[in-house]
Write an enzyme that holds these catalytic residues in place. Structure first.
Site, PDB file in Angstrom:
ATOM      1  N   TYR A  20     -18.929   3.090  15.426  1.00  0.00           N
ATOM      2  CA  TYR A  20     -18.077   1.932  15.139  1.00  0.00           C
ATOM      3  C   TYR A  20     -17.798   1.107  16.393  1.00  0.00           C
ATOM      4  CZ  TYR A  20     -16.624   3.428  10.415  1.00  0.00           C
ATOM      5  OH  TYR A  20     -16.573   3.774   9.089  1.00  0.00           O
ATOM      6  N   LYS A  57     -25.377  16.297  13.307  1.00  0.00           N
ATOM      7  CA  LYS A  57     -26.737  15.951  12.860  1.00  0.00           C
ATOM      8  C   LYS A  57     -27.683  16.168  14.031  1.00  0.00           C
ATOM      9  CE  LYS A  57     -29.768  14.456   9.956  1.00  0.00           C
ATOM     10  NZ  LYS A  57     -30.224  15.337   8.848  1.00  0.00           N
ATOM     11  N   ASP A 115     -25.652  16.373   6.272  1.00  0.00           N
ATOM     12  CA  ASP A 115     -26.232  16.145   4.937  1.00  0.00           C
ATOM     13  C   ASP A 115     -25.992  17.359   4.037  1.00  0.00           C
ATOM     14  OD1 ASP A 115     -27.922  17.462   6.721  1.00  0.00           O
ATOM     15  OD2 ASP A 115     -29.765  16.499   6.032  1.00  0.00           O
ATOM     16  N   ASP A 139     -15.920   9.221   7.881  1.00  0.00           N
ATOM     17  CA  ASP A 139     -15.642   8.162   6.907  1.00  0.00           C
ATOM     18  C   ASP A 139     -16.322   8.482   5.583  1.00  0.00           C
ATOM     19  OD1 ASP A 139     -14.833   5.618   5.893  1.00  0.00           O
ATOM     20  OD2 ASP A 139     -16.882   4.917   6.227  1.00  0.00           O
ATOM     21  N   ASP A 188     -14.460  10.244   1.780  1.00  0.00           N
ATOM     22  CA  ASP A 188     -14.433   9.600   0.456  1.00  0.00           C
ATOM     23  C   ASP A 188     -14.791  10.592  -0.649  1.00  0.00           C
ATOM     24  OD1 ASP A 188     -13.718   7.044   1.400  1.00  0.00           O
ATOM     25  OD2 ASP A 188     -14.982   6.104  -0.134  1.00  0.00           O
TER      26      ASP A 188
HETATM   27  C1  IPM Z   1     -11.570   3.776   6.147  1.00  0.00           C
HETATM   28  C2  IPM Z   1     -12.287   2.492   5.853  1.00  0.00           C
HETATM   29  C3  IPM Z   1     -12.580   1.775   7.163  1.00  0.00           C
HETATM   30  C4  IPM Z   1     -13.449   2.691   7.998  1.00  0.00           C
HETATM   31  C5  IPM Z   1     -13.231   0.397   6.990  1.00  0.00           C
HETATM   32  C6  IPM Z   1     -12.332  -0.547   6.207  1.00  0.00           C
HETATM   33  C7  IPM Z   1     -13.622  -0.211   8.297  1.00  0.00           C
HETATM   34  O1  IPM Z   1     -13.419   2.718   5.111  1.00  0.00           O
HETATM   35  O2  IPM Z   1     -10.489   3.731   6.770  1.00  0.00           O
HETATM   36  O3  IPM Z   1     -12.063   4.827   5.751  1.00  0.00           O
HETATM   37  O4  IPM Z   1     -14.661   2.770   7.792  1.00  0.00           O
HETATM   38  O5  IPM Z   1     -12.906   3.342   8.899  1.00  0.00           O
HETATM   39 MN    MN Z   2     -13.676   4.805   4.465  1.00  0.00          MN
END
Ligand code: IPM
Ligand code: MN
Length: 339
Positions: free
Chosen positions: A130, A175, A206, A230, A234
């Protein structure tokens, strides 16, 4: 003397507005019950800041945040968030994922795979791809996954410490079969000798993603860099049934934190007042925990459990049968009634 805290509320965009407003009501109610006060300063980043100040993360906002006791954050689409994280060095992103017995049917995974799942994602938040060197040319572009060893070590310390207070197991996402110059395995294993009670396991990212779906019960703390963390975290939303339930804390080494639901702006339902405020409320609980207000956390936790056990569900949880559909405000009122 009454304890008093000052926080900065940054609603942001989309459902960020609705859920922060809701979470603040719960925060003020629990503060009253436990005899502390919270002063709330409002600040802006993202699109609104761009319209008003010509930049996504204005200095005015940074100054309000400095010296506060925490930042309660909603969501933004674009701009400001990465700058905010970097400005205050919020390197330690904590994303707890715990299944709730009354919501096991909400996930697409089988209930028997989900019972007792209690995972803490520890994600490095201010480095990696990032923030590495990047460039866009005429017909090419690159982003660089760059880590100083000390950056890997300091987030590893957080994961190992958290594991000590939990089930004493850390799974490190890496990785190294393709990216051998980022030796997460070696660095974390070296450090872990200082935590002899913690078992460290390393897993190719993975495979880790697959394992999270096949057998999430095997995990305790999952340590990952910025991008892998990240993506993996999710998956946590899928495990608990809705990403709307998840909160997070992002801390720096002084203990200052920003607290943010994991769900994002959700433009499809923004403004309809039906958003699930539980992710923002979970984030408030993490802020209270960080302050050492353990009794307040317990109160909110009890109310939360009680409300879910009685069958109240926001639309994202797709209420069925005897479950009761509620909107954002109705859910907040249930909290206010039980606090
Ligand atoms: C998160 C989001 C952010 C990230 C985005 C909005 C940049 O997806 O906080 O998980 O990738 O960190
Ligand atoms: Mn995210």
């Amino acid at each position: 003397m009454t304890k008093s805290y000052r926080i900065v509320a940054i609603q942001g965009e989309g459902i960020g507005l609705e859920v922060v407003e809701a979470a603040l009501l719960v925060l003020q109610a629990v503060a009253k019950r436990h005899n502390f006060t919270v002063q709330v300063d409002a600040a802006i980043i993202g699109q609104k800041a761009f319209e008003q100040y010509g930049c996504y993360f204005p200095e005015e906002t940074a100054e309000l945040c400095a010296g506060s006791d925490g930042i309660l954050f909603g969501a933004v689409n674009k701009g400001g968030l990465l700058e905010l994280r970097q400005r205050f060095d919020f390197f330690a992103n904590l994303r707890p994922v715990k299944t709730s017995p009354s919501l096991l049917a909400k996930s697409s995974l089988k209930a028997e795979k989900l019972k007792g799942v209690d995972i803490l994602f520890v994600r490095e938040l201010v480095s990696g791809i990032y923030f590495g060197k990047s460039h866009r040319g005429d017909d090419f572009g690159y982003h660089t996954m760059y880590y100083q060893d000390w950056q890997i070590k300091r987030i590893a310390h957080v994961a190992l410490q958290k594991a000590q207070a939990r089930k004493k197991h850390v799974t490190v996402a890496h990785k190294e079969n393709a990216l051998p110059n980022l030796p997460w395995t070696r660095l974390v294993k070296e450090l872990s000798t200082n935590y002899p009670d913690v078992q460290v396991e390393t897993m190719l990212v993975d495979n880790l993603a697959m394992q999270l779906v096949l057998n999430p019960q095997q995990f305790d703390v999952i340590l990952a860099g910025n991008l892998f963390g990240d993506i993996l975290s999710d998956l946590g939303g899928a495990l608990v049934g809705s990403v709307g339930l998840l909160g997070s804390a992002s801390l720096n080494s002084e203990g200052l934190g920003m607290y943010e639901p994991v769900h994002g702006t959700a433009p499809d339902i923004a403004g309809q007042k039906i958003a699930n405020p539980l992710g923002a409320i979970a984030s408030v609980m993490m802020m209270l925990e960080q302050w050492g207000e353990h009794l307040a956390v317990e109160s909110v936790q009890t109310a939360w459990q009680n409300i879910l056990d009685r069958g109240y569900r926001t639309a994202d949880l797709n209420p069925q049968g005897a479950e009761i559909l509620v909107n954002t405000q109705e859910l907040v009122e249930l909290f206010l009634a039980s606090l």
